[in-house]
Write a protein that holds these residues in place. Structure first.
Motif, mmCIF file in Angstrom:
data_model
loop_
_atom_site.group_PDB
_atom_site.id
_atom_site.type_symbol
_atom_site.label_atom_id
_atom_site.label_comp_id
_atom_site.label_asym_id
_atom_site.label_seq_id
_atom_site.Cartn_x
_atom_site.Cartn_y
_atom_site.Cartn_z
ATOM 1 N N UNK A 1 -7.646 -5.312 -0.278
ATOM 2 C CA UNK A 1 -6.858 -4.535 0.692
ATOM 3 C C UNK A 1 -6.008 -3.473 0.009
ATOM 4 N N UNK A 2 -5.454 -3.817 -1.136
ATOM 5 C CA UNK A 2 -4.619 -2.873 -1.889
ATOM 6 C C UNK A 2 -5.268 -2.703 -3.248
ATOM 7 N N UNK A 3 -6.245 -1.833 -3.392
ATOM 8 C CA UNK A 3 -6.943 -1.678 -4.668
ATOM 9 C C UNK A 3 -5.985 -1.241 -5.766
ATOM 10 N N UNK A 4 -6.298 -1.603 -7.027
ATOM 11 C CA UNK A 4 -5.399 -1.284 -8.142
ATOM 12 C C UNK A 4 -4.967 0.179 -8.175
ATOM 13 N N UNK B 1 -0.749 4.281 -7.657
ATOM 14 C CA UNK B 1 -0.287 5.492 -6.958
ATOM 15 C C UNK B 1 1.112 5.262 -6.370
ATOM 16 N N UNK B 2 1.298 4.095 -5.749
ATOM 17 C CA UNK B 2 2.616 3.807 -5.163
ATOM 18 C C UNK B 2 3.683 3.746 -6.253
ATOM 19 N N UNK B 3 3.367 3.061 -7.358
ATOM 20 C CA UNK B 3 4.342 2.961 -8.460
ATOM 21 C C UNK B 3 4.697 4.358 -8.973
ATOM 22 N N UNK B 4 3.683 5.222 -9.083
ATOM 23 C CA UNK B 4 3.946 6.584 -9.588
ATOM 24 C C UNK B 4 4.782 7.404 -8.603
ATOM 25 N N UNK B 5 4.474 7.271 -7.320
ATOM 26 C CA UNK B 5 5.261 8.018 -6.317
ATOM 27 C C UNK B 5 6.732 7.590 -6.360
ATOM 28 N N UNK C 1 10.294 -3.938 -7.751
ATOM 29 C CA UNK C 1 9.257 -4.765 -8.379
ATOM 30 C C UNK C 1 8.031 -4.716 -7.489
ATOM 31 N N UNK C 2 6.878 -4.387 -8.084
ATOM 32 C CA UNK C 2 5.618 -4.408 -7.326
ATOM 33 C C UNK C 2 4.731 -5.503 -7.907
ATOM 34 N N UNK C 3 4.320 -6.429 -7.062
ATOM 35 C CA UNK C 3 3.349 -7.448 -7.465
ATOM 36 C C UNK C 3 1.992 -7.036 -6.928
ATOM 37 N N UNK C 4 1.013 -6.857 -7.830
ATOM 38 C CA UNK C 4 -0.287 -6.348 -7.403
ATOM 39 C C UNK C 4 -1.398 -7.232 -7.953
ATOM 40 N N UNK C 5 -2.542 -7.217 -7.282
ATOM 41 C CA UNK C 5 -3.684 -8.028 -7.710
ATOM 42 C C UNK C 5 -4.820 -7.125 -8.192
ATOM 43 N N UNK C 6 -5.347 -7.433 -9.373
ATOM 44 C CA UNK C 6 -6.456 -6.615 -9.889
ATOM 45 C C UNK C 6 -7.701 -6.730 -9.028
ATOM 46 N N UNK C 7 -7.778 -7.790 -8.244
ATOM 47 C CA UNK C 7 -8.956 -7.985 -7.385
ATOM 48 C C UNK C 7 -8.562 -8.007 -5.918
ATOM 49 N N UNK C 8 -7.568 -7.208 -5.584
ATOM 50 C CA UNK C 8 -7.080 -7.182 -4.202
ATOM 51 C C UNK C 8 -7.910 -6.168 -3.406
ATOM 52 N N UNK D 1 0.867 -1.183 0.000
ATOM 53 C CA UNK D 1 0.000 0.000 0.000
ATOM 54 C C UNK D 1 0.907 1.238 0.000
ATOM 55 N N UNK D 2 0.312 2.408 -0.124
ATOM 56 C CA UNK D 2 1.093 3.641 0.023
ATOM 57 C C UNK D 2 1.307 3.828 1.527
ATOM 58 N N UNK D 3 2.571 3.774 1.999
ATOM 59 C CA UNK D 3 2.762 3.784 3.455
ATOM 60 C C UNK D 3 2.427 5.122 4.113
#
Ligand code: MLT
Length: 201
Positions: A154-157, A162-166, A145-152, A128-130
């Motif tokens: 807790x950590x919505x896409x 946002x985290x990747x962009x920051x 490397x960020x591993x993310x789930x489209x249906x997560x 998540x964004x800390x």
């Protein structure tokens, strides 16, 4: 901090700092760490905070709402522990890459947000964004490397993006990898992280 250290066979590979999810332990990600980098030293750490008996790396006020003061304190505490462990086990402090899942990914992201020299790189599974509203340090060239789930749930896409962009905005070299899964850590994202790691380090 409670931890588990396994000496690697390849001194050229960075030491992997393994950071578990809520309710996990210092040994949870040892197998994942070996899949990502077979020859690395592994330093698995247990979070110092207990939430109803479940280990975490920092306190939260509610699900997804972090206690920022504790987050900053625990981030510094973990950073100090890495330095102590480097002395004790004789690995290079400047060559440590984090592998974190969920709450462990969040404190790894917090290390990057607050202490730019703390990590040589990071694999963040379902982070998540800390923290918001703070300037990020210069992370030029830091591979993440960020591993993310489209249906997560807790950590919505949108939060993964946002985290990747920051991080990219601070100069980091970010690879955002999507799975169609939810919050669980899948074998296929670990394999993707492993091939990214081989290309990168
Ligand atoms: C956190 O509190 O760090 C996130 O909600 C993920 C988790 O539940 O561990």
């Amino acid at each position: 901090m409670i931890h588990h250290f396994e000496k690697g066979t390849d001194p050229a590979s960075p030491t992997l700092l393994l950071l578990h999810g809520t309710g996990g332990s210092e040994r949870d990600l040892a197998g994942v760490g070996r899949m990502i980098s077979g020859g690395s030293n592994l330093l698995g750490v247990r979070g110092n905070v207990s939430e109803n008996g479940m280990a975490r790396f920092f306190r939260r006020l509610a699900e997804g709402v972090f206690d920022e003061e504790d987050l900053v304190f625990r981030t510094r505490e973990l950073n100090e522990f890495i330095a102590e462990a480097a002395e004790r086990y004789g690995f290079d402090r400047s060559r440590v890459a984090a592998v974190g899942y969920s709450n462990g990914a969040n404190i790894a992201a917090s290390l990057l947000f607050h202490l730019p020299d703390s990590l040589q790189g990071a694999v963040l599974f379902h982070p998540m964004v800390p923290r918001r509203g703070i300037p990020l340090p210069d992370l030029s060239g830091t591979p993440i490397f960020i591993g993310a789930g489209r249906n997560d749930p807790l950590c919505p896409p949108a939060e993964s993006e946002e985290l990747a962009e920051l991080l990219a905005g601070a100069g980091a070299d970010v690879r955002l990898h999507w799975e169609n899964n939810g919050h669980q850590l899948s074998r296929s994202e670990v394999l993707q992280a492993a091939s990214w790691f081989r290309e990168t380090f």
